[in-house]
Design an enzyme around this catalytic site. Structure first.
Site, PDB file in Angstrom:
ATOM      1  N   TYR A 172     -30.689  47.822 -33.954  1.00 56.03           N
ATOM      2  CA  TYR A 172     -30.013  46.934 -32.995  1.00 56.03           C
ATOM      3  C   TYR A 172     -31.039  45.898 -32.510  1.00 56.03           C
ATOM      4  O   TYR A 172     -32.112  46.277 -32.045  1.00 56.03           O
ATOM      5  CB  TYR A 172     -29.433  47.754 -31.832  1.00 56.03           C
ATOM      6  N   ASP A 203     -29.745  56.867 -32.818  1.00 57.02           N
ATOM      7  CA  ASP A 203     -28.780  56.066 -32.063  1.00 57.02           C
ATOM      8  C   ASP A 203     -27.406  56.347 -32.690  1.00 57.02           C
ATOM      9  O   ASP A 203     -27.129  55.915 -33.805  1.00 57.02           O
ATOM     10  CB  ASP A 203     -29.162  54.581 -32.173  1.00 57.02           C
TER      11      ASP A 203
END
Ligand SMILES: Cc1ncc(COP(=O)(O)O)c(C=O)c1O
Length: 373
Positions: free
Chosen positions: A99, A171
């Site tokens: 990300y 994640d």
């Protein structure tokens, strides 16, 4: 017990004082001490702990199969807390397609001497092995990844981390606990941007960390949460607990529609490539099939004609909204490269879609009309 049942009941019980079936919101920042100086309810000050946060953390730990969870004010605050649990000079292996906010955090907030970082393609286990250094303390995976849905083999990545004496964190924002439980595959830590599927309605910002076992990592994270103070507010925790009850239903419906949309786009001449692990042509299809219970509600695709064509297509959509973020009830589409900034390696013609709860046929009609020009 099935996740549908646990999602409704985890962290909940009728309120002991009023019998209210739905929990009240405890906005009080402070709690009365007993005459002897103790705290009879266990609560003292809301930064340290709060009834709504405790309920949410109990539920998240249960849904991910961990022993404890820590709720933060955002996903980035949760990632920052993880990095602060490391020691100066430690090395972390990150996915090359992490990300983009994490890359910015590392490059603009952390000094290189504070934290060494390598970025590798986590779908290639040899690349992960080759990146290990004597001071590697954390291997971080994000699977499916953002925005081209690369799949990392969590079990294998965790084994590499453990063989080097490092922690493995995952994640799990895109899969949600409905589709994937990394702790059961050997990870030590799971992170969520609860802003996404867990919140599910694009109206609350939050983050969470869930640990597999008690020990130094759990202690450090609890300490950082308490003393760093980036905690989730009681109201946000209440909203998130409310949303958890519908999480399995939402994510399964979004996944079903995403599969239909991916197949539609894969057969369209105006689309050069579809990134969705549910497609048999996706390089991570077999691993995703093994470690996930479904392929999720996120996909991305590359439009023939590149950037101009991608912008033009998004502009012609009538139902699907152009906006960042994901995991909400409404379908969102986004040109990723223009939001990721100059470091972005995302193809210029790529559009990312978070599939919502609208009927799949209506979404396909909207895309079909926009692709027709
Ligand atoms: C995979 C992933 N991780 C972390 C984050 C950061 O979360 P937040 O925006 O809640 O800080 C995001 C946000 O888009 C994300 O998609």
């Amino acid at each position: 017990m099935h996740i549908d049942t646990r999602a409704v009941h985890a962290g909940r019980a009728p309120d002991a004082t009023t019998g209210a079936v739905m929990p009240p919101i405890h906005l009080s920042t402070t709690f009365e001490r007993a005459a002897d100086g103790g705290y009879p309810t266990g609560f003292a000050y809301t930064r340290e702990s709060n009834p709504n946060r405790m309920s949410l953390e109990t539920a998240l730990a249960e849904l991910e199969g961990g022993v404890a969870a820590f709720a933060f004010a955002s996903g980035m605050a949760a990632i920052d807390a993880t990095l602060r649990a490391l020691s100066p000079g430690d090395h972390v292996i990150f996915p090359d397609e992490i990300y983009y906010g994490v890359r910015h955090l590392l490059h603009t907030v952390y000094a290189p001497a504070q934290l060494q970082a390598s970025f590798v393609d986590m779908a290639k286990l040899d690349a992960v092995r080759a990146a290990v250094r004597p001071n590697t303390r954390l291997v971080w995976a994000e699977t499916p990844s953002n925005p081209s849905l690369k799949i990392a083999d969590i079990e294998a990545v965790a084994a590499i981390a453990h063989a080097s004496g490092a922690w493995c964190g995952v994640d799990n924002t895109w899969a949600s606990p409905v589709m994937q439980n990394p702790l059961a595959l050997g990870a030590d830590l799971v992170m969520h941007s609860t802003t996404k599927y867990i919140g599910g309605h694009s109206d609350v910002l939050g983050g969470a960390l869930i640990v597999r076992e008690a020990g130094p990592l759990a202690e450090k994270l609890g300490h950082i949460q308490h003393h760093g103070g980036g905690v989730a507010s009681p109201f946000d925790c209440w909203l998130l607990l409310r949303s958890l009850a519908t999480l399995p239903l939402r994510v399964r419906a979004q996944t079903e529609s995403a599969g239909k949309i991916a197949s539609f786009l894969a057969g369209h001449a105006g689309v050069s490539r579809v990134h969705y692990p549910g497609l048999e042509t996706h390089p991570g299809h077999a691993i995703a099939g093994r470690q996930m219970r479904g392929f999720g509600g996120m996909l991305s695709f590359e439009v023939v004609g590149g950037r101009e064509a991608a912008f033009a297509l998004a502009a012609r959509l009538r139902l699907i909204t152009r906006a960042t973020s994901l995991g909400g009830v409404e379908t969102l589409i986004e040109h990723r490269r223009s939001i990721e900034g100059p470091d972005s390696t995302t193809p210029d013609g790529l559009l990312r879609m978070s599939v919502g709860l609208e009927h799949a046929d209506d979404l396909i009609d909207d895309l079909g009309a926009a692709l027709a020009g």
